[in-house]
Motif scaffolding. Sequence first.
Motif, PDB file in Angstrom:
ATOM      1  N   GLU A 147      54.779  37.815  48.056  1.00 50.39           N
ATOM      2  CA  GLU A 147      53.366  38.204  48.047  1.00 50.39           C
ATOM      3  C   GLU A 147      53.197  39.431  47.147  1.00 50.39           C
ATOM      4  N   VAL A 148      52.110  39.466  46.402  1.00 44.82           N
ATOM      5  CA  VAL A 148      51.893  40.586  45.487  1.00 44.82           C
ATOM      6  C   VAL A 148      51.472  41.822  46.302  1.00 44.82           C
ATOM      7  N   PRO A 149      52.201  42.918  46.118  1.00 40.90           N
ATOM      8  CA  PRO A 149      51.845  44.135  46.875  1.00 40.90           C
ATOM      9  C   PRO A 149      50.517  44.743  46.402  1.00 40.90           C
ATOM     10  N   ARG A 150      50.027  45.740  47.126  1.00 36.59           N
ATOM     11  CA  ARG A 150      48.767  46.413  46.769  1.00 36.59           C
ATOM     12  C   ARG A 150      48.883  47.163  45.452  1.00 36.59           C
ATOM     13  N   GLU A 151      47.752  47.487  44.878  1.00 36.96           N
ATOM     14  CA  GLU A 151      47.723  48.236  43.617  1.00 36.96           C
ATOM     15  C   GLU A 151      48.385  49.609  43.781  1.00 36.96           C
ATOM     16  N   SER A 152      48.910  50.116  42.685  1.00 33.72           N
ATOM     17  CA  SER A 152      49.637  51.382  42.732  1.00 33.72           C
ATOM     18  C   SER A 152      48.762  52.586  42.363  1.00 33.72           C
ATOM     19  N   HIS A 153      47.654  52.334  41.704  1.00 35.46           N
ATOM     20  CA  HIS A 153      46.832  53.480  41.290  1.00 35.46           C
ATOM     21  C   HIS A 153      45.365  53.236  41.629  1.00 35.46           C
ATOM     22  N   MET A 174      52.178  21.339  40.291  1.00 35.79           N
ATOM     23  CA  MET A 174      52.193  22.207  39.104  1.00 35.79           C
ATOM     24  C   MET A 174      51.427  23.495  39.388  1.00 35.79           C
ATOM     25  N   THR A 175      51.947  24.596  38.899  1.00 36.44           N
ATOM     26  CA  THR A 175      51.260  25.874  39.042  1.00 36.44           C
ATOM     27  C   THR A 175      50.442  26.132  37.780  1.00 36.44           C
ATOM     28  N   ALA A 176      49.140  26.307  37.945  1.00 35.36           N
ATOM     29  CA  ALA A 176      48.302  26.643  36.793  1.00 35.36           C
ATOM     30  C   ALA A 176      48.602  28.077  36.373  1.00 35.36           C
ATOM     31  N   ASN A 177      48.502  28.336  35.073  1.00 37.28           N
ATOM     32  CA  ASN A 177      48.794  29.688  34.600  1.00 37.28           C
ATOM     33  C   ASN A 177      47.924  30.732  35.296  1.00 37.28           C
ATOM     34  N   SER A 178      46.668  30.343  35.628  1.00 43.47           N
ATOM     35  CA  SER A 178      45.766  31.300  36.276  1.00 43.47           C
ATOM     36  C   SER A 178      46.243  31.673  37.674  1.00 43.47           C
ATOM     37  N   GLU A 179      47.136  30.858  38.238  1.00 39.23           N
ATOM     38  CA  GLU A 179      47.623  31.130  39.602  1.00 39.23           C
ATOM     39  C   GLU A 179      48.905  31.953  39.600  1.00 39.23           C
ATOM     40  N   LEU A 180      49.450  32.241  38.447  1.00 37.45           N
ATOM     41  CA  LEU A 180      50.707  32.990  38.398  1.00 37.45           C
ATOM     42  C   LEU A 180      50.499  34.394  38.959  1.00 37.45           C
ATOM     43  N   ARG A 181      51.499  34.861  39.672  1.00 36.59           N
ATOM     44  CA  ARG A 181      51.358  36.198  40.286  1.00 36.59           C
ATOM     45  C   ARG A 181      51.269  37.281  39.213  1.00 36.59           C
ATOM     46  N   SER A 182      51.881  37.043  38.056  1.00 35.61           N
ATOM     47  CA  SER A 182      51.824  38.060  36.993  1.00 35.61           C
ATOM     48  C   SER A 182      50.392  38.298  36.508  1.00 35.61           C
ATOM     49  N   ARG A 183      49.489  37.330  36.759  1.00 37.32           N
ATOM     50  CA  ARG A 183      48.092  37.517  36.326  1.00 37.32           C
ATOM     51  C   ARG A 183      47.443  38.665  37.081  1.00 37.32           C
ATOM     52  N   GLN A 184      47.959  38.946  38.276  1.00 34.55           N
ATOM     53  CA  GLN A 184      47.350  40.039  39.045  1.00 34.55           C
ATOM     54  C   GLN A 184      47.669  41.401  38.420  1.00 34.55           C
ATOM     55  N   TRP A 185      48.623  41.426  37.532  1.00 37.78           N
ATOM     56  CA  TRP A 185      48.905  42.634  36.754  1.00 37.78           C
ATOM     57  C   TRP A 185      48.241  42.514  35.371  1.00 37.78           C
ATOM     58  N   PHE A 186      48.736  41.544  34.598  1.00 35.08           N
ATOM     59  CA  PHE A 186      48.365  41.503  33.185  1.00 35.08           C
ATOM     60  C   PHE A 186      47.010  40.845  32.935  1.00 35.08           C
ATOM     61  N   GLY A 187      46.468  40.132  33.924  1.00 38.33           N
ATOM     62  CA  GLY A 187      45.155  39.524  33.758  1.00 38.33           C
ATOM     63  C   GLY A 187      44.051  40.380  34.347  1.00 38.33           C
ATOM     64  N   ALA A 188      44.423  41.549  34.898  1.00 37.84           N
ATOM     65  CA  ALA A 188      43.423  42.402  35.544  1.00 37.84           C
ATOM     66  C   ALA A 188      42.531  43.068  34.501  1.00 37.84           C
ATOM     67  N   THR A 189      41.308  43.366  34.911  1.00 36.63           N
ATOM     68  CA  THR A 189      40.380  44.063  34.016  1.00 36.63           C
ATOM     69  C   THR A 189      40.326  45.542  34.392  1.00 36.63           C
ATOM     70  N   GLY A 190      39.608  46.310  33.552  1.00 33.35           N
ATOM     71  CA  GLY A 190      39.386  47.717  33.854  1.00 33.35           C
ATOM     72  C   GLY A 190      40.647  48.559  33.780  1.00 33.35           C
ATOM     73  N   ARG A 191      40.603  49.678  34.480  1.00 39.01           N
ATOM     74  CA  ARG A 191      41.669  50.677  34.426  1.00 39.01           C
ATOM     75  C   ARG A 191      43.027  50.091  34.833  1.00 39.01           C
ATOM     76  N   THR A 192      42.994  49.249  35.851  1.00 38.70           N
ATOM     77  CA  THR A 192      44.246  48.690  36.362  1.00 38.70           C
ATOM     78  C   THR A 192      44.952  47.837  35.321  1.00 38.70           C
ATOM     79  N   GLY A 193      44.195  46.872  34.758  1.00 33.90           N
ATOM     80  CA  GLY A 193      44.796  45.987  33.760  1.00 33.90           C
ATOM     81  C   GLY A 193      45.239  46.756  32.535  1.00 33.90           C
ATOM     82  N   MET A 194      44.414  47.749  32.157  1.00 32.64           N
ATOM     83  CA  MET A 194      44.758  48.557  30.978  1.00 32.64           C
ATOM     84  C   MET A 194      46.103  49.267  31.197  1.00 32.64           C
ATOM     85  N   ALA A 195      46.279  49.806  32.378  1.00 28.07           N
ATOM     86  CA  ALA A 195      47.535  50.517  32.669  1.00 28.07           C
ATOM     87  C   ALA A 195      48.717  49.554  32.612  1.00 28.07           C
TER      88      ALA A 195
END
Length: 576
Positions: free
Chosen positions: A570-576, A1-22
């Motif tokens: 694999e999740v690519p590097r940040e865009s900003h 089972m994949t825990a929700n915290s391990e989902l790749r989308s968390r690296q976008w929508f679970g991010a904090t600060g400027r990145t997550g806000m964007a």
Amino acid sequence: MTANSELRSRQWFGATGRTGMAHRSWMRSQGFTPEVFDGRPVIGIATTWSELAPCNVHLHRVAESVKRGVWQAGGFPLEFPAMALGETLLRPTAMLYRNLLAMEAEELMRANPLDGVVLLSGCDKTTPGLLMAAASVDLPAVMVTGGPMLNGKYQGTDVGSGTAVWRFEEDLIAGRMTQEECAFAEGCMARSNGHCMTMGTASTMASMAEALGMQLPYSATWPAVDARRYETAQRAGQVVVDLVRRDLRPSAIMTRAAFENAIRVNAAIGGSTNAVIHLLAIAGRLGVPLTLDDFDVLARDVPTLVNLQPSGQYLMEDFCYAGGLPAVMRELAENGLLNSGAVTVTGSGIGGCVADAPCWNREVIKTAAEPFQPAGTGTAVLRGNLAPGGAVIKQSASSPHLLKHRGRALVFDSPAEYYAVSNDPDLDVDEDTVLVIRYCGPRGYPGMPEVSNVALPRKLLLRGVRDMVRICDGRMSGTAYGTVVLHVSPEAAAGGPLALVRTGDWITLDVPARALTLEVSDEELAGRRARWQAPAPHASRGWTRLYTEHVLQADEGADLDFLVGASGHEVPRESH
Ligand code: FES
């Protein structure tokens, strides 16, 4: 089972600060409440909708049903466009762009915050293109094909899209139909949303997706306008969320066993020869060992069970009401011709999915004991000095009396060159002639179009001849029929022996022996080869240049050499 915290989308929508806000803020411009970012699986819905791809024009509605299912299962659905390939409009051929769709969709899936995808396809190339992409990204994926049109109806009879076009054209040339009657018939053939309702390439590839385990049972056959298609789409939305949670990916579904099932199902349904190229390309993305010869070997024991045009009589609507693909697969399973343990998107083995599938009409879906056509009449793989890399012929769409044939070649370097003289009453041709149409392969045309089944010369049609042997390095529409040797490899433009044939040479076709022979000595062919000049490149820039420089031959699936294999997700590097 994949825990929700391990989902790749968390690296976008679970991010904090400027990145997550964007990542979140701009998504909220669509009116989503913040809960959608709470760690639920994000599901991309790749849709090949376009008004330029009429077979796919209803996929927006299908997407709405998928979204309902995703929401129900606790996911967050996001629809995005992937390149729509309309078979009937794109020139020089939609096949030129299958790999571009696959490349585009692959990159979109990887570059976006997706945990799983639903693939919405319909017209011929959209199904393999999206499956190739999903294979290379290997995120949990479910396919939902758009379904066939309702049966065409013309003058009180059923007419099949594609198949009837070839017949109407011959009737027009032979004077059996007027131009006005043809124009009226056009509107009678395509009278609802959906893809071609013959067992053409779209129906075949939808069936292949179901046989591979990548779409839910019955998905291939519900008509496009049938409410049960939309139910199935909703169910697919629920299923993909479950696949994400269980981390069940295409690489675990599209195994060698699944491809063997697909090949046998293709034989049982009298499916398109185009499935050969597309399945080879999909397998290439997954590293599944699959060769052209597998199609011949695996299909030899399989009788044709489905009585559908172009090989038979009925259409997809009839197939649906008769029980659809599960009834066919049950028959195969009960005769030891299905790898029942091959897992599907349901999470179960395919044998269990079809074990109780009923058949309601044995005129449409036959039994193995009393098949529509006996075992060994499916697609055959030919070899010989004219096709050292192989060629294919659809026996069930051929004339039995031509499957062993010897005739003199009449050679043309393009379909246009042939059609320029095909109506000439003085054309030096008879029913024993072997028409050779070349420079129609992946590199040669470019894109390997469906031009191989050229209409017969007018003087033969007027004499009542309905078939003759044709040989080509291009493809044939899955809706077409005739004794046509296809996919000759290597193609003429790549310097294959097909380029060396001359008008008047003797050619022998022996399908039972799987042989295609040019009766010219090796010494003579070597001399012709020394004088042969490769054609000039088609393009100096753009996609066509990239395609023609990198496309593989038909026996390898006509993928681009650098697209074979997978790059994962694999999740690519940040865009900003
Ligand atoms: Fe789109 Fe036949 S033209 S499926």
